[in-house]
Structure formats: structure tokens, C-alpha cells
Design a protein around this motif. Structure first.
Motif, PDB file in Angstrom:
ATOM      1  N   SER A  20      15.661  -9.250   2.425  1.00 17.14           N
ATOM      2  CA  SER A  20      15.108 -10.470   1.836  1.00 17.14           C
ATOM      3  C   SER A  20      14.949 -10.288   0.340  1.00 17.14           C
ATOM      4  CB  SER A  20      13.750 -10.802   2.465  1.00 17.14           C
ATOM      5  OG  SER A  20      12.815  -9.779   2.237  1.00 17.14           O
ATOM      6  N   GLY A  21      14.852 -11.416  -0.370  1.00 10.92           N
ATOM      7  CA  GLY A  21      14.625 -11.282  -1.800  1.00 10.92           C
ATOM      8  C   GLY A  21      15.137 -12.436  -2.622  1.00 10.92           C
ATOM      9  N   LEU A  22      15.026 -12.274  -3.928  1.00 14.22           N
ATOM     10  CA  LEU A  22      15.380 -13.330  -4.865  1.00 14.22           C
ATOM     11  C   LEU A  22      16.837 -13.749  -4.760  1.00 14.22           C
ATOM     12  CD1 LEU A  22      13.653 -12.127  -8.169  1.00 14.22           C
ATOM     13  CD2 LEU A  22      12.747 -13.634  -6.407  1.00 14.22           C
ATOM     14  N   GLY A  23      17.691 -12.856  -4.328  1.00 14.71           N
ATOM     15  CA  GLY A  23      19.119 -13.150  -4.289  1.00 14.71           C
ATOM     16  C   GLY A  23      19.582 -13.896  -3.058  1.00 14.71           C
ATOM     17  N   GLY A  24      18.652 -14.283  -2.176  1.00 16.50           N
ATOM     18  CA  GLY A  24      19.064 -14.933  -0.947  1.00 16.50           C
ATOM     19  C   GLY A  24      18.410 -16.276  -0.740  1.00 16.50           C
ATOM     20  N   GLY A  25      18.341 -16.677   0.519  1.00 15.93           N
ATOM     21  CA  GLY A  25      17.768 -17.963   0.860  1.00 15.93           C
ATOM     22  C   GLY A  25      16.651 -17.807   1.863  1.00 15.93           C
ATOM     23  N   ALA A  26      15.922 -18.890   2.114  1.00 15.55           N
ATOM     24  CA  ALA A  26      14.809 -18.839   3.051  1.00 15.55           C
ATOM     25  C   ALA A  26      14.448 -20.233   3.526  1.00 15.55           C
ATOM     26  CB  ALA A  26      13.594 -18.186   2.389  1.00 15.55           C
ATOM     27  N   PHE A  27      13.770 -20.277   4.655  1.00 17.79           N
ATOM     28  CA  PHE A  27      13.155 -21.490   5.162  1.00 17.79           C
ATOM     29  C   PHE A  27      11.645 -21.295   5.175  1.00 17.79           C
ATOM     30  CE2 PHE A  27      17.193 -21.401   7.785  1.00 17.79           C
ATOM     31  CZ  PHE A  27      17.833 -22.408   7.086  1.00 17.79           C
ATOM     32  N   MET A  28      10.903 -22.372   5.067  1.00 22.23           N
ATOM     33  CA  MET A  28       9.463 -22.309   5.238  1.00 22.23           C
ATOM     34  C   MET A  28       9.014 -23.480   6.109  1.00 22.23           C
ATOM     35  SD  MET A  28       6.273 -22.461   2.511  1.00 22.23           S
ATOM     36  CE  MET A  28       6.491 -20.792   1.889  1.00 22.23           C
ATOM     37  N   LEU A  82      13.800 -19.075  -4.583  1.00 25.21           N
ATOM     38  CA  LEU A  82      12.792 -19.400  -5.591  1.00 25.21           C
ATOM     39  C   LEU A  82      12.565 -20.900  -5.732  1.00 25.21           C
ATOM     40  CD1 LEU A  82      13.352 -16.850  -8.469  1.00 25.21           C
ATOM     41  CD2 LEU A  82      11.218 -17.279  -7.269  1.00 25.21           C
ATOM     42  N   ARG A  83      13.620 -21.701  -5.674  1.00 29.94           N
ATOM     43  CA  ARG A  83      13.447 -23.145  -5.762  1.00 29.94           C
ATOM     44  C   ARG A  83      12.598 -23.656  -4.591  1.00 29.94           C
ATOM     45  NH1 ARG A  83      13.876 -24.763 -10.754  1.00 29.94           N
ATOM     46  NH2 ARG A  83      15.987 -24.926 -11.611  1.00 29.94           N
ATOM     47  N   MET A  84      12.822 -23.101  -3.406  1.00 25.32           N
ATOM     48  CA  MET A  84      12.056 -23.526  -2.244  1.00 25.32           C
ATOM     49  C   MET A  84      10.590 -23.128  -2.379  1.00 25.32           C
ATOM     50  SD  MET A  84      10.534 -22.426   0.749  1.00 25.32           S
ATOM     51  CE  MET A  84      11.304 -20.889   1.258  1.00 25.32           C
ATOM     52  N   LEU A  85      10.340 -21.882  -2.804  1.00 26.18           N
ATOM     53  CA  LEU A  85       8.956 -21.438  -2.951  1.00 26.18           C
ATOM     54  C   LEU A  85       8.231 -22.244  -4.018  1.00 26.18           C
ATOM     55  CD1 LEU A  85       9.319 -17.550  -2.690  1.00 26.18           C
ATOM     56  CD2 LEU A  85       8.598 -19.167  -0.918  1.00 26.18           C
ATOM     57  N   GLU A  86       8.936 -22.571  -5.092  1.00 26.49           N
ATOM     58  CA  GLU A  86       8.326 -23.363  -6.153  1.00 26.49           C
ATOM     59  C   GLU A  86       7.962 -24.763  -5.628  1.00 26.49           C
ATOM     60  OE1 GLU A  86       9.302 -23.423 -10.751  1.00 26.49           O
ATOM     61  OE2 GLU A  86      10.706 -24.680  -9.638  1.00 26.49           O
ATOM     62  N   MET A  87       8.830 -25.367  -4.833  1.00 25.10           N
ATOM     63  CA  MET A  87       8.540 -26.680  -4.259  1.00 25.10           C
ATOM     64  C   MET A  87       7.312 -26.603  -3.352  1.00 25.10           C
ATOM     65  SD  MET A  87      10.870 -28.946  -1.598  1.00 25.10           S
ATOM     66  CE  MET A  87      11.926 -29.724  -2.814  1.00 25.10           C
ATOM     67  N   ALA A  88       7.274 -25.590  -2.484  1.00 27.66           N
ATOM     68  CA  ALA A  88       6.141 -25.454  -1.569  1.00 27.66           C
ATOM     69  C   ALA A  88       4.847 -25.185  -2.326  1.00 27.66           C
ATOM     70  CB  ALA A  88       6.417 -24.337  -0.562  1.00 27.66           C
ATOM     71  N   HIS A  89       4.934 -24.397  -3.400  1.00 28.71           N
ATOM     72  CA  HIS A  89       3.735 -24.083  -4.175  1.00 28.71           C
ATOM     73  C   HIS A  89       3.183 -25.320  -4.859  1.00 28.71           C
ATOM     74  CE1 HIS A  89       1.542 -22.536  -7.774  1.00 28.71           C
ATOM     75  NE2 HIS A  89       1.011 -21.763  -6.852  1.00 28.71           N
ATOM     76  N   ARG A  90       4.056 -26.153  -5.391  1.00 25.77           N
ATOM     77  CA  ARG A  90       3.602 -27.371  -6.067  1.00 25.77           C
ATOM     78  C   ARG A  90       2.873 -28.308  -5.104  1.00 25.77           C
ATOM     79  NH1 ARG A  90       9.102 -28.279  -9.666  1.00 25.77           N
ATOM     80  NH2 ARG A  90       8.466 -26.976 -11.441  1.00 25.77           N
ATOM     81  N   ARG A  91       3.271 -28.272  -3.835  1.00 23.29           N
ATOM     82  CA  ARG A  91       2.676 -29.193  -2.860  1.00 23.29           C
ATOM     83  C   ARG A  91       1.466 -28.594  -2.150  1.00 23.29           C
ATOM     84  NH1 ARG A  91       8.006 -32.184  -0.202  1.00 23.29           N
ATOM     85  NH2 ARG A  91       9.002 -32.655  -2.197  1.00 23.29           N
ATOM     86  N   ILE A 164       9.995 -14.941 -14.484  1.00 21.39           N
ATOM     87  CA  ILE A 164       9.818 -16.025 -13.519  1.00 21.39           C
ATOM     88  C   ILE A 164       8.342 -16.401 -13.399  1.00 21.39           C
ATOM     89  CG2 ILE A 164      10.161 -16.708 -11.109  1.00 21.39           C
ATOM     90  CD1 ILE A 164      12.488 -14.615 -11.097  1.00 21.39           C
ATOM     91  N   ALA A 165       7.471 -15.397 -13.450  1.00 24.19           N
ATOM     92  CA  ALA A 165       6.033 -15.674 -13.382  1.00 24.19           C
ATOM     93  C   ALA A 165       5.590 -16.531 -14.556  1.00 24.19           C
ATOM     94  CB  ALA A 165       5.253 -14.359 -13.351  1.00 24.19           C
ATOM     95  N   GLY A 166       6.137 -16.258 -15.721  1.00 24.57           N
ATOM     96  CA  GLY A 166       5.717 -16.981 -16.914  1.00 24.57           C
ATOM     97  C   GLY A 166       6.380 -18.328 -17.096  1.00 24.57           C
ATOM     98  N   GLY A 167       7.609 -18.483 -16.620  1.00 22.50           N
ATOM     99  CA  GLY A 167       8.365 -19.702 -16.897  1.00 22.50           C
ATOM    100  C   GLY A 167       8.834 -20.473 -15.686  1.00 22.50           C
ATOM    101  N   GLY A 168       8.461 -20.032 -14.491  1.00 23.48           N
ATOM    102  CA  GLY A 168       8.874 -20.736 -13.287  1.00 23.48           C
ATOM    103  C   GLY A 168      10.300 -20.416 -12.872  1.00 23.48           C
ATOM    104  N   ALA A 169      10.750 -21.081 -11.817  1.00 21.50           N
ATOM    105  CA  ALA A 169      12.074 -20.806 -11.262  1.00 21.50           C
ATOM    106  C   ALA A 169      13.202 -21.099 -12.238  1.00 21.50           C
ATOM    107  CB  ALA A 169      12.273 -21.599  -9.970  1.00 21.50           C
ATOM    108  N   ASP A 170      12.971 -21.976 -13.212  1.00 27.13           N
ATOM    109  CA  ASP A 170      14.015 -22.264 -14.207  1.00 27.13           C
ATOM    110  C   ASP A 170      14.478 -21.007 -14.928  1.00 27.13           C
ATOM    111  OD1 ASP A 170      14.486 -24.923 -13.797  1.00 27.13           O
ATOM    112  OD2 ASP A 170      13.221 -25.628 -15.437  1.00 27.13           O
ATOM    113  N   ARG A 171      13.591 -20.041 -15.076  1.00 28.93           N
ATOM    114  CA  ARG A 171      13.975 -18.796 -15.762  1.00 28.93           C
ATOM    115  C   ARG A 171      15.012 -18.010 -14.968  1.00 28.93           C
ATOM    116  NH1 ARG A 171      10.276 -17.157 -19.785  1.00 28.93           N
ATOM    117  NH2 ARG A 171       9.566 -19.092 -20.780  1.00 28.93           N
ATOM    118  N   PHE A 172      15.089 -18.270 -13.677  1.00 28.51           N
ATOM    119  CA  PHE A 172      16.064 -17.607 -12.815  1.00 28.51           C
ATOM    120  C   PHE A 172      17.363 -18.395 -12.737  1.00 28.51           C
ATOM    121  CE2 PHE A 172      17.927 -16.930  -8.577  1.00 28.51           C
ATOM    122  CZ  PHE A 172      17.950 -15.549  -8.481  1.00 28.51           C
TER     123      PHE A 172
END
Length: 246
Positions: A20-28, A82-91, A164-172
Motif C-alpha cells: 500500500s502507499g502513495l503510488g497506488g489506489g484505495a477505496f474507503m 491521495l485524492r481520495m483521502l483528501e476528499m474524505a478528509h474534507r467531508r 503534501i502535508a503543507g500543500g495538500g494533494a496538489d503537491r503530489f
């Protein structure tokens, strides 16, 4: 719960890179205890836009064997985690995004002991000690996988996590990190891939409807819908079991 999941995922990126990690995908799958609303988030990796049906065929138009297809850049998908985690975190998140990266950043710079599970994965991967930069990180100078208990430090990942911590998923997904990812995928010496900077910039996580059914008129069981096949398989199995006294 979402805050905890993100913090754990960042550490898994470091200590369980084989799975698992930043280079892959995930479901939540997220269940709100108050409203009982179940939300399903899709951060599965996607194929590069330039991929064709022949991507995993050789010059003879026959399917490549697994190693020929998987090792290198050819099989690398556009990562969605990261895009998925960022979406879930915002909500659903409560703690600041940056705070969730602190444990993984500390471990990346300070180091961690290779677990027996990671050591087993390294020893089972015949290519790991031939592929740069993996061989410089995971292998001893004499070309053997590092054993369990060896200390691993990853300051490069620590710096990426700080960004990524400082600038969000856009930094990735945009800028220097994205360019480095594309360079590594497309620049592989023997098996280059097709991913582009545009693929990374265009990636979007999605909220999809969960798949739910009742079980024995007592429970409502929900899972991730397509493109995951897990929930449909579990619910079909429960449906078959429902007629039996267990």
C-alpha cells in the motif's frame, strides 16, 4: 475515524511499501454513526490516457508474462490514493490535514525496523535487488535483500510527505513530484510506461453509491461498489447463507 485512517495510511506507505502507499489506489467506506449514512469513495488507480488494448502484448501480439509486464513502468497506473483521502478528509475529517502526516514523517527520517512480513516480500522478489533505486534502499551492498530487523530510513519520502502535508494533494499531482513520477515511469531503461503529467493532473477521486442489502432481516450490510468486486461477492455469499440455520 477518517483522520486515523489517513495517519495510518501514511505510515503504511513507509513500512509496508509492497502492499500500500502513495503510488497506488484505495477505496474507503465511511459510515456516519449519527445519520447512518454510508459513503463510498473511489480512489482506485486508472490507466494512462495513452493506454491501448495492446499495452500488455509483446511484439508477437501475445500476452507478456507477468514479470515482463509488471516490472518497470509499463504497469504503473495513475495513483488515486491521495485524492481520495483528501476528499474524505474534507467531508469527514476533524484534525488538520498536516497533523496527520507527522507520525510518518518522523518515522521516515528516524527510521524503522524491517518487519518479518516486509523482509519476506523482499526475499521473494527476484527483481528488487536489480532495479534502481529500490536496490539501493532495500538491499545490502552485496546485492541481497536486507533482513528483518534492519533499520531503514527514507528521508526522501519524508520530504515528499512534508510537501503534501503543507500543500495538500496538489503537491503530489502537479509540480516537481509529479514530474519526477512521470520521469521514473517513462524513463525506465527496459520497460517504460505511458503515464504523463496530464494524467496525474487530471486524476479525480469519486464518490460512488455503496452496495447494501439486508441479512436475515436484522442487519444492513454495506460494501464498496464497482469497480471493487468485494462487496458484491460478500453480499451474494450472505444471500446464499441466509436460508440455512448456522
Amino acid at each position: 475515524a477518517v483522520d486515523a485512517a489517513i495517519a495510518v495510511q501514511m505510515v503504511l506507505t513507509l513500512v509496508e511499501p509492497q502492499a500500500s502507499g502513495l503510488g497506488g489506489g484505495a477505496f474507503m467506506l465511511h459510515s456516519d454513526a449519527g445519520t447512518r449514512i454510508v459513503s463510498a469513495y473511489d480512489g482506485r488507480e486508472t490507466a494512462p490516457a495513452r493506454a491501448t488494448p495492446g499495452l500488455f502484448l509483446g511484439a508477437d501480439r501475445r500476452p507478456l508474462d507477468f514479470a515482463a509486464a509488471a516490472i518497470g513502468g509499463r504497469a504503473v497506473g495513475v495513483p488515486g490514493l491521495l485524492r481520495m483521502l483528501e476528499m474524505a478528509h474534507r467531508r469527514h475529517g476533524r484534525l488538520p490535514w498536516a497533523l496527520l502526516f507527522a507520525p510518518a514523517i518522523d518515522i521516515a527520517f528516524g527510521g524503522f525496523d524491517i518487519s518479518p512480513r516486509l523482509a519476506g516480500a523482499l526475499s521473494a522478489d527476484a527483481a528488487i535487488c536489480r532495479e534502481a533505486p529500490a536496490k539501493d534502499y532495500f538491499c545490502t551492498p552485496d546485492g541481497l535483500p536486507k533482513p528483518a530487523g534492519s533499520l531503514l530510513r527514507n528521508p526522501a519520502l519524508g520530504r515528499t510527505l512534508q510537501e503534501i502535508a503543507g500543500g495538500g494533494a496538489d503537491r503530489f499531482y502537479r509540480g516537481p513530484i509529479a514530474r519526477d513520477i512521470v520521469s521514473a515511469v517513462r524513463g525506465h531503461a527496459t520497460n517504460p510506461g505511458l503515464m504523463s503529467s496530464a494524467d496525474l493532473a487530471a486524476y479525480r477521486a469519486k464518490e460512488r453509491p455503496p452496495v447494501c442489502r439486508s441479512y436475515r432481516q436484522t442487519w444492513r450490510v454495506c460494501g464498496r461498489g464497482m469497480p471493487s468486486s468485494g462487496a458484491t461477492t460478500v453480499l451474494a455469499t450472505l444471500g446464499m447463507l441466509e436460508g440455512y440455520d448456522l
